[in-house]
Scaffold this motif. Structure first.
Motif, short mmCIF file in Angstrom:
data_model
loop_
_atom_site.label_atom_id
_atom_site.label_comp_id
_atom_site.label_asym_id
_atom_site.label_seq_id
_atom_site.Cartn_x
_atom_site.Cartn_y
_atom_site.Cartn_z
N ASP A 1 -44.27 74.50 -23.25
CA ASP A 1 -44.65 75.88 -23.52
C ASP A 1 -45.46 75.88 -24.81
O ASP A 1 -45.08 75.24 -25.79
CB ASP A 1 -43.42 76.77 -23.69
CG ASP A 1 -42.69 76.98 -22.38
OD1 ASP A 1 -43.36 77.08 -21.33
OD2 ASP A 1 -41.45 77.06 -22.40
N PHE B 1 -47.05 78.22 -27.83
CA PHE B 1 -46.87 79.51 -28.50
C PHE B 1 -47.86 79.66 -29.64
O PHE B 1 -48.29 78.67 -30.24
CB PHE B 1 -45.46 79.62 -29.08
CG PHE B 1 -44.36 79.53 -28.06
CD1 PHE B 1 -43.93 80.66 -27.39
CD2 PHE B 1 -43.77 78.32 -27.77
CE1 PHE B 1 -42.91 80.58 -26.45
CE2 PHE B 1 -42.76 78.22 -26.84
CZ PHE B 1 -42.33 79.35 -26.17
N LYS C 1 -46.01 83.76 -26.41
CA LYS C 1 -46.21 82.67 -25.45
C LYS C 1 -47.64 82.75 -24.92
O LYS C 1 -48.10 83.81 -24.49
CB LYS C 1 -45.21 82.78 -24.31
CG LYS C 1 -45.23 81.59 -23.39
CD LYS C 1 -44.10 81.63 -22.39
CE LYS C 1 -44.13 80.40 -21.52
NZ LYS C 1 -43.05 80.41 -20.55
#
Length: 83
Positions: A14, A16, A23
């Motif tokens: 992920d 960010f 996100k």
């Protein structure tokens, strides 16, 4: 030069925004190094509205580029975090 692997890696990370924590992407990353570029074909989830711009704080974290003949986003150092 060789093109990136079509199948791509199985490990997903992920990504960010470092400024506000929003996100940005879910990305299939290869290797264990720092995030320098994101190949567009490996992005599985895109939470941005405008290319390489955070949807919350509107900071620009990268620029459009061609890497080894494949469309990619070159990441500006320190602008994103990954988990």
């Amino acid at each position: 030069m060789a093109k990136p692997n079509k199948k791509g890696p199985v490990k997903s990370v992920d990504i960010f925004c470092a400024k506000c924590g929003a996100k940005l992407y879910r990305y299939r990353k290869g290797g264990k190094g720092a995030l320098v570029k994101c190949f567009k074909e490996r992005i599985t989830e895109d939470h941005t509205i405008e290319l390489a711009t955070c949807p919350d704080c509107k900071s620009v974290f990268g620029r459009d580029a061609l890497v080894r003949g494949t469309p990619a986003i070159k990441i500006i150092g320190g602008k994103v975090r990954m988990k």
